[in-house]
Enzyme design. Sequence first.
Site, mmCIF file in Angstrom:
data_model
loop_
_atom_site.group_PDB
_atom_site.id
_atom_site.type_symbol
_atom_site.label_atom_id
_atom_site.label_comp_id
_atom_site.label_asym_id
_atom_site.label_seq_id
_atom_site.Cartn_x
_atom_site.Cartn_y
_atom_site.Cartn_z
ATOM 1 C CG ASP A 186 5.933 4.065 1.828
ATOM 2 O OD1 ASP A 186 5.998 4.846 2.792
ATOM 3 O OD2 ASP A 186 4.857 3.785 1.245
ATOM 4 C CD1 TRP A 241 -1.578 2.524 1.245
ATOM 5 C CD2 TRP A 241 -3.314 1.113 1.066
ATOM 6 N NE1 TRP A 241 -2.709 3.280 1.160
ATOM 7 C CE2 TRP A 241 -3.797 2.452 1.062
ATOM 8 C CE3 TRP A 241 -4.222 0.064 0.985
ATOM 9 C CZ2 TRP A 241 -5.155 2.754 0.971
ATOM 10 C CZ3 TRP A 241 -5.566 0.370 0.898
ATOM 11 C CH2 TRP A 241 -6.023 1.701 0.893
ATOM 12 C CD GLN A 296 1.231 2.659 8.512
ATOM 13 O OE1 GLN A 296 1.082 1.975 9.509
ATOM 14 N NE2 GLN A 296 0.406 2.582 7.485
ATOM 15 C CD GLU A 351 4.092 -0.312 3.564
ATOM 16 O OE1 GLU A 351 3.673 0.242 4.600
ATOM 17 O OE2 GLU A 351 3.432 -1.149 2.933
ATOM 18 N NE ARG A 364 -3.355 -1.220 9.707
ATOM 19 C CZ ARG A 364 -3.355 -0.178 8.871
ATOM 20 N NH1 ARG A 364 -2.234 0.184 8.276
ATOM 21 N NH2 ARG A 364 -4.451 0.506 8.641
ATOM 22 C CE LYS A 420 -0.106 6.202 6.789
ATOM 23 N NZ LYS A 420 -1.472 6.681 7.009
#
Length: 435
Positions: free
Chosen positions: A240, A134, A243, A207, A403, A269
Amino acid sequence: MDRTFWDEADRLLIRYGAGFTPRVIERASGAYVFDHHGTPILDFTSGQMSAILGHAHPDIVTTVSSATASLAHLYSGMLSTPVLELAGRLTATLPPELAKMLLLTTGAEANEAAIKMAKLATGRWEIVSFDRSWHGMTQGAASATFSAGRRGYGPPTPGNLALPAPNAYRSPFRSPDGSHDWETELAYGFALVDQQSAGSLAACLVEPILSSGGIIDLPPGYLRRLKELCDERGMLLILDEAQTGLGRTGTMYAFERDGVTPDILTLSKTLGAGLPVAAVVTTAEVEQTCHDRGFLFYTTHVSDPLAAAVALTVLDVIHRDGLVARASYLGDQLTTRLAALRDGYEVVGDVRGRGLLQGLELVKDKQSRAPADALGQAVTSACLERGLHMNIVQLPGMGGIFRIAPPLTISEDELHTGLDILEASIKAVLDGAAS
């Protein structure tokens, strides 16, 4: 009031994903959000996995108030001191190769810019990403997103190829002793990439821990081998860390664990701690090549001073309050508690992640590992009733994965309170199903 509110929401709002949490949120502070009845709800998702300093952090409030009163937004061709200060401060936290910054506002925007830079710098156009990825909802980022949202919108951007995500819990690639054979899986994945490629491989965008993909933590050694495979093909590695960046995993950046430096890093974020701030950081060589070839990413909020001021404050607070070490310390406690749930409940199949970004996968039973969608939804609702907001990811072929990403500022008592609620909710749902 609740019924009227939701009726008006149905009448006026475009729905854009999963249903809304059935509470009207009035305010937020620290690790809690409060509904309009004043009910406190412990926030185990840090907003949208972003508010690493908690809600309404006083330093952020002061910065926003000051910046909006003095210098918030400029013509995109103008430059201000906070932007240059942020570039210096941010690159100082990174390996020396990552020396150039572009300041933006959202994660999708940062990934969009990174993809364009990779294509321009290499002269190629194929992008590889995980099959559970994502990376955002804009065209280039969405085309590199394989976990959801691909159907019904016409053709994605040409040249996006998928690599199998190394999910140790469910991967069919196994060593003779039953352990996850990620080396063979990665080699197999790149063999497929090579077979599908039109000979124009530009970059691999991943990620370090897939979040929306189900908290899939790349195995130790995986990222290093991935970088080698990219280098062999003349591809750039884009990480990426929307998060995972800025302390969330117990190191300042998740890639530090593996000692691998990406060619391009995207942050969002966590960089804004809940406010819209994002950045792309790359090498002087990539930046120079892109500049020489006419790189264009001239957006309304590029290099906005307010975004820079907020990001500077986030870096200040993380350093001053030792939040990277705190995430590691609390993360160990989180791991211990989640492992106890895994060992104590037949429906808790797997626990994975690092620091204060961890996942708990619910299944029907440990032997079948069959997805337990109804159970996941019931536990989510039971948690909310008890004052805990949880987010569950449910993807085809996987169980429901909670999560867990509370603010780095959460207290030990709040962390354990939330975990107590999670366990009580699992138990209550199971007891209700058995009765």
